[in-house]
Design an enzyme around this catalytic site. Structure first.
Site, PDB file in Angstrom:
ATOM      1  N   ASP A 141       0.805  -1.227   0.000  1.00  0.00           N
ATOM      2  CA  ASP A 141       0.000   0.000   0.000  1.00  0.00           C
ATOM      3  C   ASP A 141       0.840   1.281   0.000  1.00  0.00           C
ATOM      4  O   ASP A 141       0.322   2.355  -0.288  1.00  0.00           O
ATOM      5  CB  ASP A 141      -0.922   0.025   1.231  1.00  0.00           C
ATOM      6  CG  ASP A 141      -1.838  -1.185   1.298  1.00  0.00           C
ATOM      7  OD1 ASP A 141      -2.112  -1.767   0.236  1.00  0.00           O
ATOM      8  OD2 ASP A 141      -2.264  -1.543   2.405  1.00  0.00           O
ATOM      9  N   MET A 183      -5.911  -2.694  -4.663  1.00  0.00           N
ATOM     10  CA  MET A 183      -5.819  -2.563  -3.199  1.00  0.00           C
ATOM     11  C   MET A 183      -5.237  -1.196  -2.826  1.00  0.00           C
ATOM     12  O   MET A 183      -5.152  -0.308  -3.668  1.00  0.00           O
ATOM     13  CB  MET A 183      -4.975  -3.697  -2.637  1.00  0.00           C
ATOM     14  CG  MET A 183      -5.710  -5.018  -2.565  1.00  0.00           C
ATOM     15  SD  MET A 183      -4.680  -6.263  -1.756  1.00  0.00           S
ATOM     16  CE  MET A 183      -5.878  -7.534  -1.435  1.00  0.00           C
ATOM     17  N   GLU A 236      -9.420   0.578  -3.644  1.00  0.00           N
ATOM     18  CA  GLU A 236     -10.440  -0.091  -2.811  1.00  0.00           C
ATOM     19  C   GLU A 236     -11.036   0.834  -1.743  1.00  0.00           C
ATOM     20  O   GLU A 236     -12.154   0.652  -1.306  1.00  0.00           O
ATOM     21  CB  GLU A 236      -9.870  -1.355  -2.159  1.00  0.00           C
ATOM     22  CG  GLU A 236      -8.748  -1.087  -1.170  1.00  0.00           C
ATOM     23  CD  GLU A 236      -8.212  -2.351  -0.502  1.00  0.00           C
ATOM     24  OE1 GLU A 236      -8.803  -3.424  -0.644  1.00  0.00           O
ATOM     25  OE2 GLU A 236      -7.165  -2.245   0.178  1.00  0.00           O
ATOM     26  N   ARG A 279     -17.724  -3.365 -17.224  1.00  0.00           N
ATOM     27  CA  ARG A 279     -17.285  -4.633 -16.622  1.00  0.00           C
ATOM     28  C   ARG A 279     -16.290  -4.327 -15.501  1.00  0.00           C
ATOM     29  O   ARG A 279     -15.607  -3.299 -15.538  1.00  0.00           O
ATOM     30  CB  ARG A 279     -16.593  -5.520 -17.660  1.00  0.00           C
ATOM     31  CG  ARG A 279     -17.514  -6.050 -18.723  1.00  0.00           C
ATOM     32  CD  ARG A 279     -18.409  -7.166 -18.173  1.00  0.00           C
ATOM     33  NE  ARG A 279     -19.151  -7.836 -19.218  1.00  0.00           N
ATOM     34  CZ  ARG A 279     -20.352  -7.488 -19.661  1.00  0.00           C
ATOM     35  NH1 ARG A 279     -20.976  -6.448 -19.138  1.00  0.00           N
ATOM     36  NH2 ARG A 279     -20.940  -8.173 -20.617  1.00  0.00           N
ATOM     37  N   TYR A 285      -5.713 -10.358  -4.373  1.00  0.00           N
ATOM     38  CA  TYR A 285      -4.457 -10.857  -3.797  1.00  0.00           C
ATOM     39  C   TYR A 285      -3.366 -11.134  -4.815  1.00  0.00           C
ATOM     40  O   TYR A 285      -2.222 -11.380  -4.434  1.00  0.00           O
ATOM     41  CB  TYR A 285      -4.754 -12.088  -2.936  1.00  0.00           C
ATOM     42  CG  TYR A 285      -5.655 -11.702  -1.791  1.00  0.00           C
ATOM     43  CD1 TYR A 285      -5.118 -11.161  -0.633  1.00  0.00           C
ATOM     44  CD2 TYR A 285      -7.027 -11.777  -1.912  1.00  0.00           C
ATOM     45  CE1 TYR A 285      -5.934 -10.734   0.394  1.00  0.00           C
ATOM     46  CE2 TYR A 285      -7.859 -11.347  -0.886  1.00  0.00           C
ATOM     47  CZ  TYR A 285      -7.303 -10.828   0.270  1.00  0.00           C
ATOM     48  OH  TYR A 285      -8.113 -10.385   1.280  1.00  0.00           O
ATOM     49  N   ARG A 288      -0.383  -9.094  -4.240  1.00  0.00           N
ATOM     50  CA  ARG A 288       0.496  -9.368  -3.110  1.00  0.00           C
ATOM     51  C   ARG A 288       1.382 -10.585  -3.319  1.00  0.00           C
ATOM     52  O   ARG A 288       2.445 -10.697  -2.727  1.00  0.00           O
ATOM     53  CB  ARG A 288      -0.360  -9.614  -1.866  1.00  0.00           C
ATOM     54  CG  ARG A 288      -0.449  -8.407  -1.033  1.00  0.00           C
ATOM     55  CD  ARG A 288      -1.314  -8.436   0.164  1.00  0.00           C
ATOM     56  NE  ARG A 288      -1.594  -9.644   0.859  1.00  0.00           N
ATOM     57  CZ  ARG A 288      -2.509  -9.724   1.824  1.00  0.00           C
ATOM     58  NH1 ARG A 288      -3.206  -8.643   2.159  1.00  0.00           N
ATOM     59  NH2 ARG A 288      -2.749 -10.832   2.457  1.00  0.00           N
TER      60      ARG A 288
END
Ligand code: F6P
Length: 362
Positions: A141, A183, A236, A279, A285, A288
């Site tokens: 992040d 994220m 997010e 869409r 994940y 990550r």
């Protein structure tokens, strides 16, 4: 061997994993063992392992061949030891006391914590409780204050950028709006960097509350100009103008009630406003996992080597950091409990606006 104030050190990885954790473990352990002759204990599953006394002594063989490997060989968890007391913990024991006991039992002189905001905040609190601790900034992040970059961030930017590139071609073929949710927790670093690198037409980050009417205007203008598709990159943690006015707790509650993630909601709102087919791709994940990029391997190695030198000097209560490409350290006290958000005047926001990117506000 060089002199070292620390003879035995524990290492743990806490919070969401990030590419580069193993590179950092290797750098700390190798420097600690080879330069200073320290004994290195790997604590399993973050602070959970300290509470439950689960560990292994790391030997040179254990840290061979892990530089390029994703994840963490030590395992991780989101354990928050200060959340519980003996009254409300499941075991009837105070987790912080259990941690102190493990620290004593393993005869640790210090602990290195590889983690994000939560982990470094806990590290600070444990330091205040008398443990010798050094933190390392890890998170995809990039939202830790005190450091320009956290390791794991650039690998996640690459993954997200590649996804945007792939969505571009299919968006073009089908004349669609493609919303990609990335994220980043409460900060927009990942969306901003990947959005700019991938040429997102719209980038929505938490720091700039969005107005769907403004996005609609931008997308409709693109259509008028003959551009039949659009890429919308959403962090997010993005919020609408209306949500931004809400009290933090109310917003948190509303979000927990939402049955869809923000990307789906924005796609729905856009489809309604624009009438264009939309869409959604939630990258999740994938950002990550997997092999760290060279940049993250290098950064994690630089951080890890410095952490071992700090152990030897007895420089505790700090987080290793990078500022203007120089490795340094900042007091844990200065970063504890804080989040680094994207400043509204960030060069990439200004650059994005200049090249015609819409940030949902004008
Ligand atoms: O902190 C890193 C992060 O990847 C965030 O971007 C994301 O919100 C969060 O972890 C999700 O993690 P988990 O589901 O593992 O708790």
């Amino acid at each position: 061997m060089k002199n070292s104030l620390v003879k035995t050190v524990g290492i743990l990885t806490s919070g969401g994993d990030a590419p580069g954790l193993n590179a950092a473990i290797r750098a700390i352990a190798r420097t600690a063992m080879d330069e200073y002759g320290m004994k290195v204990i790997g604590i399993h599953n973050g602070y959970r392992g300290l509470i439950d006394c689960e560990y292994e002594e790391l030997k040179p063989f254990d840290i061979t061949g892990i530089l390029t490997r994703g994840g963490t060989i030590l395992g991780t968890s989101r354990e928050k030891p200060f959340k519980y007391t003996e009254e409300n913990s499941k075991t009837g024991k105070n987790p912080v006391e259990s941690i102190k006991q493990t620290y004593k039992k393993l005869a640790l002189d210090a602990l290195v914590v590889l983690g994000g905001n939560g982990a470094n905040t806990t590290a600070h609190m444990l330091h205040q409780e008398g443990l010798n601790i050094i933190g390392l900034p890890k998170t995809i992040d990039n939202d830790l204050v005190g450091t320009d970059i956290t390791f794991g961030f650039y690998t996640a930017v690459s993954v997200a950028t590649e996804a945007i590139d792939r969505l571009h071609t299919t968006a073009h073929s089908h004349n669609r709006i493609m919303v990609i949710e990335v994220m980043g927790h409460k900060a927009g670093w990942l969306a901003l960097y990947a959005g700019i690198a991938g040429g997102g037409d719209v980038i929505i980050i938490p720091e700039i509350p969005y107005d769907v009417k403004i996005i609609n205007k931008h997308l409709s203008k693109r259509k008028e100009e003959g551009k039949s598709f659009s890429i919308v990159v959403v962090a997010e943690g993005a919020k609408s103008l209306e949500e931004a006015k809400l009290d933090k707790k109310v917003l948190k509650h509303r979000r927990s009630e939402m049955k869809e993630s923000i990307g789906y909601r924005i796609a729905r709102e856009l489809e309604k406003e624009t009438g264009f087919v939309s869409r959604v791709t939630v990258l999740g994940y994938l950002q990550r996992g997997g092999t760290p990029e060279p940049y993250d391997r290098i950064l994690a190695t630089r951080f890890g080597v410095e952490a071992a030198h700090m152990l030897a000097r007895g420089e505790f209560g700090k987080m290793v950091a990078i500022k203007n490409d120089r490795i340094t350290a900042v007091p844990l006290e200065e970063i504890s409990g804080k989040i680094k958000k994207v400043p509204l005047t960030h060069e990439l926001i200004l650059a994005g606006r200049t090249v015609g990117t819409c940030f949902g506000d004008k």
